[in-house]
Write an enzyme that holds these catalytic residues in place. Structure first.
Site, PDB file in Angstrom:
ATOM      1  N   ALA A  14     -23.102  10.159  14.249  1.00 14.03           N
ATOM      2  CA  ALA A  14     -23.565   9.007  15.044  1.00 14.03           C
ATOM      3  C   ALA A  14     -22.651   8.726  16.230  1.00 14.03           C
ATOM      4  O   ALA A  14     -22.781   7.702  16.888  1.00 14.03           O
ATOM      5  CB  ALA A  14     -23.676   7.765  14.151  1.00 14.03           C
ATOM      6  N   SER A  15     -21.725   9.644  16.501  1.00 17.07           N
ATOM      7  CA  SER A  15     -20.836   9.453  17.654  1.00 17.07           C
ATOM      8  C   SER A  15     -21.553   9.727  18.967  1.00 17.07           C
ATOM      9  O   SER A  15     -21.098   9.277  20.028  1.00 17.07           O
ATOM     10  CB  SER A  15     -19.612  10.368  17.521  1.00 17.07           C
ATOM     11  N   TYR A 158     -29.880  28.754  12.856  1.00 17.47           N
ATOM     12  CA  TYR A 158     -30.214  27.350  13.121  1.00 17.47           C
ATOM     13  C   TYR A 158     -31.620  27.056  12.589  1.00 17.47           C
ATOM     14  O   TYR A 158     -31.831  26.060  11.885  1.00 17.47           O
ATOM     15  CB  TYR A 158     -30.130  27.060  14.623  1.00 17.47           C
ATOM     16  N   LYS A 162     -32.737  24.501   9.416  1.00 14.57           N
ATOM     17  CA  LYS A 162     -33.684  23.383   9.509  1.00 14.57           C
ATOM     18  C   LYS A 162     -34.864  23.577   8.548  1.00 14.57           C
ATOM     19  O   LYS A 162     -35.360  22.610   7.961  1.00 14.57           O
ATOM     20  CB  LYS A 162     -34.161  23.222  10.960  1.00 14.57           C
TER      21      LYS A 162
HETATM   22  N1  LIG Z   1     -31.044  17.754  20.796  1.00 14.36           N
HETATM   23  C1  LIG Z   1     -32.099  18.433  20.391  1.00 14.36           C
HETATM   24  O1  LIG Z   1     -32.830  19.035  21.210  1.00 14.36           O
HETATM   25  C2  LIG Z   1     -32.498  18.451  18.931  1.00 14.36           C
HETATM   26  C3  LIG Z   1     -33.791  18.856  18.586  1.00 14.36           C
HETATM   27  C4  LIG Z   1     -34.175  18.890  17.250  1.00 14.36           C
HETATM   28  C5  LIG Z   1     -33.265  18.523  16.282  1.00 14.36           C
HETATM   29  N2  LIG Z   1     -32.009  18.137  16.619  1.00 14.36           N
HETATM   30  C6  LIG Z   1     -31.080  17.791  15.541  1.00 14.36           C
HETATM   31  O2  LIG Z   1     -30.681  16.438  15.682  1.00 14.36           O
HETATM   32  C7  LIG Z   1     -29.362  16.274  15.166  1.00 14.36           C
HETATM   33  C8  LIG Z   1     -28.497  15.567  16.198  1.00 14.36           C
HETATM   34  O3  LIG Z   1     -28.498  16.364  17.374  1.00 14.36           O
HETATM   35  P1  LIG Z   1     -27.935  15.842  18.777  1.00 14.36           P
HETATM   36  O4  LIG Z   1     -28.727  16.542  19.805  1.00 14.36           O
HETATM   37  O5  LIG Z   1     -27.845  14.367  18.777  1.00 14.36           O
HETATM   38  O6  LIG Z   1     -26.473  16.510  18.725  1.00 14.36           O
HETATM   39  P2  LIG Z   1     -25.126  16.185  19.517  1.00 14.36           P
HETATM   40  O7  LIG Z   1     -25.350  15.229  20.615  1.00 14.36           O
HETATM   41  O8  LIG Z   1     -24.530  17.527  19.799  1.00 14.36           O
HETATM   42  O9  LIG Z   1     -24.253  15.436  18.373  1.00 14.36           O
HETATM   43  C9  LIG Z   1     -23.905  16.138  17.219  1.00 14.36           C
HETATM   44  C10 LIG Z   1     -23.299  15.181  16.213  1.00 14.36           C
HETATM   45  O10 LIG Z   1     -22.998  15.921  15.015  1.00 14.36           O
HETATM   46  C11 LIG Z   1     -21.615  15.778  14.705  1.00 14.36           C
HETATM   47  N3  LIG Z   1     -21.102  17.021  14.127  1.00 14.36           N
HETATM   48  C12 LIG Z   1     -21.137  18.256  14.674  1.00 14.36           C
HETATM   49  N4  LIG Z   1     -20.504  19.147  13.858  1.00 14.36           N
HETATM   50  C13 LIG Z   1     -20.072  18.450  12.789  1.00 14.36           C
HETATM   51  C14 LIG Z   1     -19.333  18.783  11.615  1.00 14.36           C
HETATM   52  N5  LIG Z   1     -18.884  20.030  11.373  1.00 14.36           N
HETATM   53  N6  LIG Z   1     -19.050  17.802  10.732  1.00 14.36           N
HETATM   54  C15 LIG Z   1     -19.463  16.542  10.962  1.00 14.36           C
HETATM   55  N7  LIG Z   1     -20.175  16.145  12.045  1.00 14.36           N
HETATM   56  C16 LIG Z   1     -20.457  17.102  12.954  1.00 14.36           C
HETATM   57  C17 LIG Z   1     -20.939  15.460  16.029  1.00 14.36           C
HETATM   58  O11 LIG Z   1     -19.692  14.792  15.786  1.00 14.36           O
HETATM   59  P3  LIG Z   1     -18.521  14.757  16.933  1.00 14.36           P
HETATM   60  O12 LIG Z   1     -19.023  13.873  18.039  1.00 14.36           O
HETATM   61  O13 LIG Z   1     -17.323  14.191  16.235  1.00 14.36           O
HETATM   62  O14 LIG Z   1     -18.345  16.175  17.375  1.00 14.36           O
HETATM   63  C18 LIG Z   1     -21.996  14.569  16.677  1.00 14.36           C
HETATM   64  O15 LIG Z   1     -21.899  13.262  16.208  1.00 14.36           O
HETATM   65  C19 LIG Z   1     -28.863  17.666  14.788  1.00 14.36           C
HETATM   66  O16 LIG Z   1     -29.020  17.878  13.409  1.00 14.36           O
HETATM   67  C20 LIG Z   1     -29.790  18.589  15.569  1.00 14.36           C
HETATM   68  O17 LIG Z   1     -29.935  19.855  14.947  1.00 14.36           O
HETATM   69  C21 LIG Z   1     -31.595  18.083  17.925  1.00 14.36           C
END
Ligand SMILES: NC(=O)c1ccc[n+]([C@@H]2O[C@H](COP(=O)([O-])OP(=O)(O)OC[C@H]3O[C@@H](n4cnc5c(N)ncnc54)[C@H](OP(=O)(O)O)[C@@H]3O)[C@@H](O)[C@H]2O)c1
Length: 253
Positions: A14-15, A158, A162
């Protein structure tokens, strides 16, 4: 109207991005938030500073470390006493095209991606659900991806993580329903976050936008709206369901 007053919500990752948007939405609706992060404390603090209400906390854990996950959940329970909603959102995306990736890099990509996205969510769900059972119920939401269905040839681990998350959520829905715990899976298409930054910087972005007849990709707030809807009272019959948030960019029946 969703109302999370008196409820305690743990959101992993959630960061930033989707997790932050979910935290803001739950706080706006009265919930008290545990904002989980991995290493980016400054970003978690930014999320905390934007939340409505009071009593929110930040907690850290590497999702690949099952002991750290357990400590993190216990830290939240020590602060809040209970967790009513868990959003398994933390995740990573990395490309590892099969024919262009060395074997060592291929194996480490599979280990890293599955242990973060899938096993991390499984372990967090395990730790939290035991307390939800004792508390009489709860909601668990998985943030999956359209990729589980549509495929991603340059990132098969990936996509597999999912698809595995979908199976994890569906099976937890079966296992936990007798304990008044409902489990939902949200499958977004492309969402405008850090994870999509390289796509956004590439010439393919225009085509990606046009995958949806809405002419845009999702915002983190689009996803947060659906997550809050599912976590609210009244959505219980959707348990085990996979809900697409992709603007009709990929249709399945
Ligand atoms: N963006 C897209 O297009 C998209 C599409 C479909 C699904 N999703 C899914 O939605 C979710 C969130 O994606 P987002 O786009 O918001 O990603 P993001 O902006 O890259 O943020 C990723 C988050 O996951 C945390 N994280 C990463 N590696 C970790 C680890 N080893 N242990 C604990 N926390 C970890 C990060 O923490 P830090 O900030 O501390 O690094 C950050 O809070 C993911 O599961 C992703 O697969 C994303």
């Amino acid at each position: 109207m969703s109302d999370f007053r008196g409820q305690h919500i743990l959101i992993t990752g959630a960061s930033r991005g989707i997790g932050r948007a979910c935290a803001l939405e739950f706080a706006r609706l009265g919930g008290r938030l545990a904002v989980h992060y991995n290493t980016n404390r400054a970003a978690a603090d930014t999320t905390l500073s934007q939340l409505e209400g009071s009593g929110h906390i930040a907690v850290a854990a590497d999702m690949t470390d099952g002991d750290a996950v357990e400590r993190m959940v216990n830290e939240v329970l020590a602060a809040f006493g209970r967790i009513d909603v868990l959003v398994n959102n933390a995740g990573i995306f990395e490309e590892h095209p099969p024919l262009e990736t060395g074997y060592a890099a291929w194996r480490s990509a599979w280990t890293r991606i599955l242990s973060t996205n899938l096993v991390g969510a499984a372990n967090t769900s395990y730790c939290v659900s035991r307390h939800m059972v004792a508390a009489g119920g709860g909601k668990i939401i998985m943030i999956s991806s359209r990729t589980a269905f549509r495929g991603k040839p340059e990132a098969p681990a990936y996509a597999a993580s999912k698809a595995g998350m979908n199976a994890l959520g569906q099976n937890l829905a079966l296992a936990l329903a007798p304990h008044n715990i409902h489990v939902y899976i949200v499958a977004p298409g492309v969402v405008e976050t850090d994870m999509a930054a390289s796509d956004k910087a590439s010439p393919a972005w225009e085509d990606i936008r046009r995958q949806s007849p809405l002419g845009r990709v999702a915002t983190p707030e689009d996803v947060a709206h659906t997550v809050a809807f599912l976590a609210a009272a009244g959505a219980e019959m959707l348990t085990g369901g996979v809900i697409d948030v992709n603007g009709a960019s990929y249709l399945r029946t």
